[in-house]
Design a protein around this motif. Structure first.
Motif, PDB file in Angstrom:
ATOM      1  N   LEU A  66     -10.654  -2.302  -1.015  1.00  0.00           N
ATOM      2  CA  LEU A  66      -9.412  -1.845  -1.658  1.00  0.00           C
ATOM      3  C   LEU A  66      -9.748  -1.157  -2.974  1.00  0.00           C
ATOM      4  N   LYS A  84       2.182   0.272  -4.017  1.00  0.00           N
ATOM      5  CA  LYS A  84       1.348   0.146  -5.216  1.00  0.00           C
ATOM      6  C   LYS A  84       1.849   1.137  -6.256  1.00  0.00           C
ATOM      7  N   LEU A 135     -11.318  -7.654   0.880  1.00  0.00           N
ATOM      8  CA  LEU A 135     -10.580  -8.666   1.645  1.00  0.00           C
ATOM      9  C   LEU A 135     -11.411  -9.133   2.828  1.00  0.00           C
ATOM     10  N   ALA A 139       1.012  -8.649  -6.374  1.00  0.00           N
ATOM     11  CA  ALA A 139       0.041  -8.922  -7.419  1.00  0.00           C
ATOM     12  C   ALA A 139       0.245  -7.927  -8.540  1.00  0.00           C
ATOM     13  N   ARG A 167      -0.747  -2.699   5.010  1.00  0.00           N
ATOM     14  CA  ARG A 167      -1.094  -4.026   4.484  1.00  0.00           C
ATOM     15  C   ARG A 167      -2.135  -4.662   5.396  1.00  0.00           C
ATOM     16  N   GLY A 187      -2.098  -6.293 -11.276  1.00  0.00           N
ATOM     17  CA  GLY A 187      -3.447  -6.171 -11.817  1.00  0.00           C
ATOM     18  C   GLY A 187      -3.390  -5.507 -13.179  1.00  0.00           C
ATOM     19  N   ALA A 188      -4.578  -5.078 -13.634  1.00  0.00           N
ATOM     20  CA  ALA A 188      -4.673  -4.470 -14.954  1.00  0.00           C
ATOM     21  C   ALA A 188      -3.846  -3.183 -15.023  1.00  0.00           C
ATOM     22  N   GLU A 189      -3.859  -2.421 -13.942  1.00  0.00           N
ATOM     23  CA  GLU A 189      -3.227  -1.101 -13.970  1.00  0.00           C
ATOM     24  C   GLU A 189      -2.017  -1.033 -13.056  1.00  0.00           C
ATOM     25  N   ALA A 190      -2.114  -1.705 -11.928  1.00  0.00           N
ATOM     26  CA  ALA A 190      -1.110  -1.466 -10.892  1.00  0.00           C
ATOM     27  C   ALA A 190      -0.293  -2.709 -10.578  1.00  0.00           C
ATOM     28  N   TRP A 213       1.070 -14.237   0.632  1.00  0.00           N
ATOM     29  CA  TRP A 213       0.889 -13.200  -0.375  1.00  0.00           C
ATOM     30  C   TRP A 213       2.131 -12.317  -0.457  1.00  0.00           C
ATOM     31  N   ARG A 237       1.800   2.407 -10.386  1.00  0.00           N
ATOM     32  CA  ARG A 237       1.110   2.320 -11.677  1.00  0.00           C
ATOM     33  C   ARG A 237       2.117   2.577 -12.787  1.00  0.00           C
ATOM     34  N   SER A 278     -12.447  -9.226  -5.966  1.00  0.00           N
ATOM     35  CA  SER A 278     -10.997  -9.204  -5.732  1.00  0.00           C
ATOM     36  C   SER A 278     -10.566  -7.903  -5.067  1.00  0.00           C
ATOM     37  N   ASP A 294     -15.226  -0.029  -9.246  1.00  0.00           N
ATOM     38  CA  ASP A 294     -14.652  -1.299  -9.740  1.00  0.00           C
ATOM     39  C   ASP A 294     -14.878  -2.383  -8.679  1.00  0.00           C
ATOM     40  N   PRO A 300      -7.318   0.461   3.733  1.00  0.00           N
ATOM     41  CA  PRO A 300      -5.957   0.636   4.262  1.00  0.00           C
ATOM     42  C   PRO A 300      -5.628   2.103   4.528  1.00  0.00           C
ATOM     43  N   PRO A 329      -8.620 -12.059  -0.736  1.00  0.00           N
ATOM     44  CA  PRO A 329      -9.741 -11.533  -1.532  1.00  0.00           C
ATOM     45  C   PRO A 329     -10.994 -12.406  -1.433  1.00  0.00           C
ATOM     46  N   LEU A 366       0.589   1.786   1.280  1.00  0.00           N
ATOM     47  CA  LEU A 366      -0.633   1.587   2.070  1.00  0.00           C
ATOM     48  C   LEU A 366      -0.385   0.575   3.175  1.00  0.00           C
TER      49      LEU A 366
END
Ligand SMILES: Nc1ncnc2c1ncn2[C@@H]1O[C@H](COP(=O)(O)OP(=O)(O)OP(=O)(O)O)[C@@H](O)[C@H]1O
Ligand SMILES: [Mg+2]
Length: 215
Positions: free
Chosen positions: A148, A34, A139, A14, A89, A16-19, A11, A36, A136, A132, A73, A94, A87
């Motif tokens: 998360l 992370k 973990l 990633a 790790r 995502g939609a926002e971050a 990994w 945004r 996903s 939310d 985290p 997921p 954060l």
């Protein structure tokens, strides 16, 4: 019993939609950064308010959940001006992958969903909601689950917010496995064992389901 390993590439990040999340080292520790990024489809002032609010909520709830015994985290650094979080790790992959992989035996899936239900029960018992709760955002490291992405959660959530947490789990299970109805019952049983006021929430979940069906 350890779960069958799921083949995957290491990994590294990633989006995502926002971050945007990337794996980094922070003070020699495995961490994630992370960020945004700005969303240009929203008016700039509203966008900044939303992103700042989510970052603050995430920091507060990650800490509170952790204090209540739900593994999240550790927050290592916060930069509000750049909207960056660093954060710890956490190990694991997921839950999405474990629930949808055909090589994972049914009993193992059931065990994981039970632990997931218990995790949400503990979160609700601590007076927090997630907002939310898809697979996903959970973990599994072969021993424990971690939670998360609490940026849409609440402290002292309403019945509706708690109900939505369960409803999202039910919807997510439906997308992940044909075994969803049975697994959701396992989820609910374990949730109810960990959260004293679960009957009211389960009543609200039925109501939400009905509302959506007849909307
Ligand atoms: N602390 C962490 N340790 C290990 N992996 C992480 C960590 N934080 C995020 N990840 C990985 O990155 C993915 C995306 O992270 P996250 O869910 O926090 O962001 P997002 O869904 O894009 O954000 P948001 O919905 O808050 O805008 C996670 O599903 C997980 O695989
Ligand atoms: Mg997420």
């Amino acid at each position: 019993m350890s779960p069958p390993s799921i083949p995957r590439t290491p990994w590294s990040g990633a989006e995502g939609a926002e971050a945007k999340v990337e794996a980094i080292e922070f003070l020699g520790l495995p961490a994630v950064r992370k960020v945004r990024p700005a969303k240009t489809y929203r008016p700039a002032d509203l966008d900044l308010r939303l992103r700042t609010g989510r970052l603050r909520t995430e920091v507060r709830l990650l800490r509170e959940a952790r204090r209540a015994g739900v593994r999240t985290p550790i927050v290592l650094d916060v930069d509000e001006s750049e909207l960056v979080l660093v954060l710890e790790r956490l190990p694991g992959t997921p839950l999405t992958e474990h629930l949808s992989a055909p090589e994972v035996p049914a009993e193992e899936r059931e065990r994981l969903v039970g632990l997931w239900g218990e995790l949400l029960g503990r979160l609700h018992q601590a007076g927090l909601s997630h907002g939310d709760l898809t697979a996903s955002n959970v973990l599994w490291d072969g021993h424990r689950l971690s939670l998360l992405d609490l940026s849409l959660g609440s402290k002292d959530p309403s019945l509706e917010e708690r109900g939505i947490d369960l409803h999202l789990v039910e919807e997510d299970l439906n997308t992940l496995t044909p075994d969803a109805p049975r697994l959701f019952r396992v989820f609910v049983d374990c949730y109810a064992r960990a959260y004293r006021s679960s009957p009211e929430v389960l009543e609200r979940v039925r109501e939400i389901r009905g509302r959506i069906r007849y909307a």
